[in-house]
Motif scaffolding. Sequence first.
Motif, PDB file in Angstrom:
ATOM      1  N   ARG A  12       0.661  -1.224   0.039  1.00  0.00           N
ATOM      2  CA  ARG A  12       0.075  -0.066  -0.103  1.00  0.00           C
ATOM      3  C   ARG A  12       1.003   1.296   0.033  1.00  0.00           C
ATOM      4  NH1 ARG A  12      -5.409   0.317   1.035  1.00  0.00           N
ATOM      5  NH2 ARG A  12      -6.438  -1.785   1.099  1.00  0.00           N
ATOM      6  N   TRP A  13       2.022   1.122  -0.081  1.00  0.00           N
ATOM      7  CA  TRP A  13       2.947   2.415   0.090  1.00  0.00           C
ATOM      8  C   TRP A  13       3.563   2.942  -1.354  1.00  0.00           C
ATOM      9  CZ3 TRP A  13       4.178   5.391   4.322  1.00  0.00           C
ATOM     10  CH2 TRP A  13       3.921   4.586   5.485  1.00  0.00           C
ATOM     11  N   SER A  14       3.332   4.056  -1.978  1.00  0.00           N
ATOM     12  CA  SER A  14       3.610   4.376  -3.235  1.00  0.00           C
ATOM     13  C   SER A  14       5.070   4.984  -3.244  1.00  0.00           C
ATOM     14  CB  SER A  14       2.545   5.230  -3.783  1.00  0.00           C
ATOM     15  OG  SER A  14       2.292   6.460  -3.098  1.00  0.00           O
ATOM     16  N   LYS A  15       5.503   5.322  -2.199  1.00  0.00           N
ATOM     17  CA  LYS A  15       6.736   6.060  -2.117  1.00  0.00           C
ATOM     18  C   LYS A  15       7.749   5.589  -1.033  1.00  0.00           C
ATOM     19  CE  LYS A  15       4.541  10.606  -2.195  1.00  0.00           C
ATOM     20  NZ  LYS A  15       4.520  11.874  -1.539  1.00  0.00           N
ATOM     21  N   ALA A  16       8.891   5.503  -1.111  1.00  0.00           N
ATOM     22  CA  ALA A  16       9.937   5.123  -0.165  1.00  0.00           C
ATOM     23  C   ALA A  16       9.610   5.526   1.223  1.00  0.00           C
ATOM     24  CB  ALA A  16      11.293   5.137  -0.497  1.00  0.00           C
ATOM     25  N   ALA A  17       9.554   4.631   2.206  1.00  0.00           N
ATOM     26  CA  ALA A  17       9.195   4.888   3.521  1.00  0.00           C
ATOM     27  C   ALA A  17      10.295   4.260   4.392  1.00  0.00           C
ATOM     28  CB  ALA A  17       7.854   4.516   4.174  1.00  0.00           C
ATOM     29  N   ARG A  18      10.275   5.019   5.864  1.00  0.00           N
ATOM     30  CA  ARG A  18      11.415   4.470   6.810  1.00  0.00           C
ATOM     31  C   ARG A  18      10.977   2.806   6.905  1.00  0.00           C
ATOM     32  NH1 ARG A  18      10.035   6.703  12.162  1.00  0.00           N
ATOM     33  NH2 ARG A  18       8.660   4.887  12.446  1.00  0.00           N
ATOM     34  N   GLU A  19      12.029   2.132   6.952  1.00  0.00           N
ATOM     35  CA  GLU A  19      11.917   0.514   6.938  1.00  0.00           C
ATOM     36  C   GLU A  19      11.974   0.265   8.471  1.00  0.00           C
ATOM     37  OE1 GLU A  19      14.787  -1.064   4.367  1.00  0.00           O
ATOM     38  OE2 GLU A  19      13.887  -0.473   2.514  1.00  0.00           O
ATOM     39  N   ASP A  20      11.345  -1.221   8.570  1.00  0.00           N
ATOM     40  CA  ASP A  20      11.155  -1.631   9.817  1.00  0.00           C
ATOM     41  C   ASP A  20      12.416  -2.752   9.991  1.00  0.00           C
ATOM     42  OD1 ASP A  20      10.685  -4.114   8.723  1.00  0.00           O
ATOM     43  OD2 ASP A  20       8.505  -4.009   9.514  1.00  0.00           O
ATOM     44  N   ALA A  21      12.618  -3.165  11.076  1.00  0.00           N
ATOM     45  CA  ALA A  21      13.783  -4.270  11.277  1.00  0.00           C
ATOM     46  C   ALA A  21      14.026  -5.198  10.324  1.00  0.00           C
ATOM     47  CB  ALA A  21      13.690  -4.808  12.855  1.00  0.00           C
ATOM     48  N   LEU A  22      12.685  -5.623   9.559  1.00  0.00           N
ATOM     49  CA  LEU A  22      12.799  -6.728   8.453  1.00  0.00           C
ATOM     50  C   LEU A  22      12.898  -6.061   7.013  1.00  0.00           C
ATOM     51  CD1 LEU A  22      10.707  -9.415  10.035  1.00  0.00           C
ATOM     52  CD2 LEU A  22      13.163  -9.130  10.077  1.00  0.00           C
ATOM     53  N   GLY A  23      13.042  -4.721   7.180  1.00  0.00           N
ATOM     54  CA  GLY A  23      13.027  -4.166   5.479  1.00  0.00           C
ATOM     55  C   GLY A  23      11.692  -3.778   5.135  1.00  0.00           C
ATOM     56  N   SER A  24      10.364  -3.812   5.849  1.00  0.00           N
ATOM     57  CA  SER A  24       9.193  -3.532   5.106  1.00  0.00           C
ATOM     58  C   SER A  24       9.170  -2.148   5.737  1.00  0.00           C
ATOM     59  CB  SER A  24       8.167  -4.321   5.933  1.00  0.00           C
ATOM     60  OG  SER A  24       8.414  -5.624   5.551  1.00  0.00           O
ATOM     61  N   GLY A  56       5.718   1.943  12.985  1.00  0.00           N
ATOM     62  CA  GLY A  56       6.270   2.895  13.804  1.00  0.00           C
ATOM     63  C   GLY A  56       5.883   4.261  13.307  1.00  0.00           C
ATOM     64  N   ILE A  57       5.356   4.525  12.082  1.00  0.00           N
ATOM     65  CA  ILE A  57       5.081   5.858  11.481  1.00  0.00           C
ATOM     66  C   ILE A  57       3.599   6.277  11.878  1.00  0.00           C
ATOM     67  CG2 ILE A  57       4.554   6.919   9.215  1.00  0.00           C
ATOM     68  CD1 ILE A  57       6.677   5.277   8.191  1.00  0.00           C
ATOM     69  N   ALA A  58       2.708   5.077  12.022  1.00  0.00           N
ATOM     70  CA  ALA A  58       1.300   5.594  12.232  1.00  0.00           C
ATOM     71  C   ALA A  58       0.759   5.228  13.759  1.00  0.00           C
ATOM     72  CB  ALA A  58       0.601   4.718  11.313  1.00  0.00           C
ATOM     73  N   ILE A  59       1.616   4.714  14.436  1.00  0.00           N
ATOM     74  CA  ILE A  59       1.124   4.251  15.987  1.00  0.00           C
ATOM     75  C   ILE A  59       0.738   5.461  16.587  1.00  0.00           C
ATOM     76  CG2 ILE A  59       3.309   4.339  16.916  1.00  0.00           C
ATOM     77  CD1 ILE A  59       1.013   1.862  17.702  1.00  0.00           C
ATOM     78  N   ALA A  60      -0.442   5.585  17.406  1.00  0.00           N
ATOM     79  CA  ALA A  60      -0.934   6.704  18.236  1.00  0.00           C
ATOM     80  C   ALA A  60      -0.764   6.073  19.662  1.00  0.00           C
ATOM     81  CB  ALA A  60      -2.339   6.817  17.757  1.00  0.00           C
ATOM     82  N   ILE A 107      14.043  -3.933  18.046  1.00  0.00           N
ATOM     83  CA  ILE A 107      13.184  -2.865  18.317  1.00  0.00           C
ATOM     84  C   ILE A 107      13.496  -2.499  19.862  1.00  0.00           C
ATOM     85  CG2 ILE A 107      10.863  -2.255  18.728  1.00  0.00           C
ATOM     86  CD1 ILE A 107       9.844  -4.591  16.805  1.00  0.00           C
ATOM     87  N   PRO A 108      13.930  -0.893  19.730  1.00  0.00           N
ATOM     88  CA  PRO A 108      13.973  -0.559  21.053  1.00  0.00           C
ATOM     89  C   PRO A 108      13.069  -0.687  21.861  1.00  0.00           C
ATOM     90  CG  PRO A 108      14.644   0.994  19.470  1.00  0.00           C
ATOM     91  CD  PRO A 108      13.829  -0.169  18.523  1.00  0.00           C
ATOM     92  N   CYS A 109      13.163  -1.334  23.301  1.00  0.00           N
ATOM     93  CA  CYS A 109      11.795  -1.626  24.024  1.00  0.00           C
ATOM     94  C   CYS A 109      12.582  -1.613  25.547  1.00  0.00           C
ATOM     95  CB  CYS A 109      11.195  -2.944  23.502  1.00  0.00           C
ATOM     96  SG  CYS A 109       9.970  -3.325  24.533  1.00  0.00           S
ATOM     97  N   GLY A 110      11.495  -1.299  26.392  1.00  0.00           N
ATOM     98  CA  GLY A 110      12.010  -1.288  27.830  1.00  0.00           C
ATOM     99  C   GLY A 110      11.157  -2.052  28.792  1.00  0.00           C
ATOM    100  N   GLY A 111      10.382  -3.025  27.730  1.00  0.00           N
ATOM    101  CA  GLY A 111       9.581  -4.016  28.421  1.00  0.00           C
ATOM    102  C   GLY A 111       9.980  -5.465  28.886  1.00  0.00           C
TER     103      GLY A 111
END
Length: 291
Positions: free
Chosen positions: A148-160, A165-169, A249-253
């Motif tokens: 669903r992405w038409s432009k290059a976006a920041r990638e996650d840890a697996l390259g997707s 990370g971008i849309a999380i509220a 993934i950075p995480c403190g849990g």
Amino acid sequence: MALPAIDTVVTFPVGELIASATVVHVAPFGEGLAVIADRTSIHPVDRAWPDQPADPGVLRVDGREVAIRDALVAATDGTELHIGDIPVRPGTDGWTFVVAHVVDGDAEVAEGDEIELEADGEARRALSIGHTACHAAALALNRALAGRWSKAAREDALGSPDFDGIAIATSRIHAMGSVDRYRLNKSLRRAGFDATGLGDELDALAASVDATLAEWVAADARVRVERVGEHLSDRRTWVCELPEGSARIPCGGTHAGSLGELGAVHVAFELGDDAGTPVLTMTTTAQPGAA
């Protein structure tokens, strides 16, 4: 009483439930007391990003057992203790970051006491499974939405493209699962994400995410928490050795030791509205022991 001079040493990242410690400060907090020790096994909630709740647990002192009502990240510059609502970021020079264990106001705990802290093992395991399932589901969701992405976006840890990370509220961990909300706003669309028709494809989206999760669980991908130090403010990273590679993934849990511990993992989606902005909600549920 002197305010704490060093960050709390935390042992929960390596899975420990019990810690022996020395009380370094006791302060009034609401109707109770905030007990700060030099080390703890209790995972606290961070109000800056309150995804994982605090561990329930107990504090033992002089043969007495005191219930821990809450545990919060706190900080001090040496003159004032800020509990929960902290005005600076972790690691800020001149600030000390500690865990405030909240107990009843009549608890007999004093500075200098030698204590034992114990997190509830069953509750910890349930939250750890929920948190690990949350991260795995986020990565699987990113993969499912990659087209669903038409432009290059920041990638996650697996390259997707990193939709999570971008849309999380908001993200909230609970026993054996999580609820994550994503805002499909104008900035996300300008970044290249196309949400057209998404509401009609939620079942297919869930099936795609579930299939990826089933593959990863079947592989029993190993999980660990890496840390650069033992203190509360030291950086920690969730690492999962997935078939596609190592995801970080950075995480403190707190977390399960492998995806195999999650059992069957399923997600469900809802598309709602928040003051005119579409919001996608993903509910993740793990069933340990289920195939």
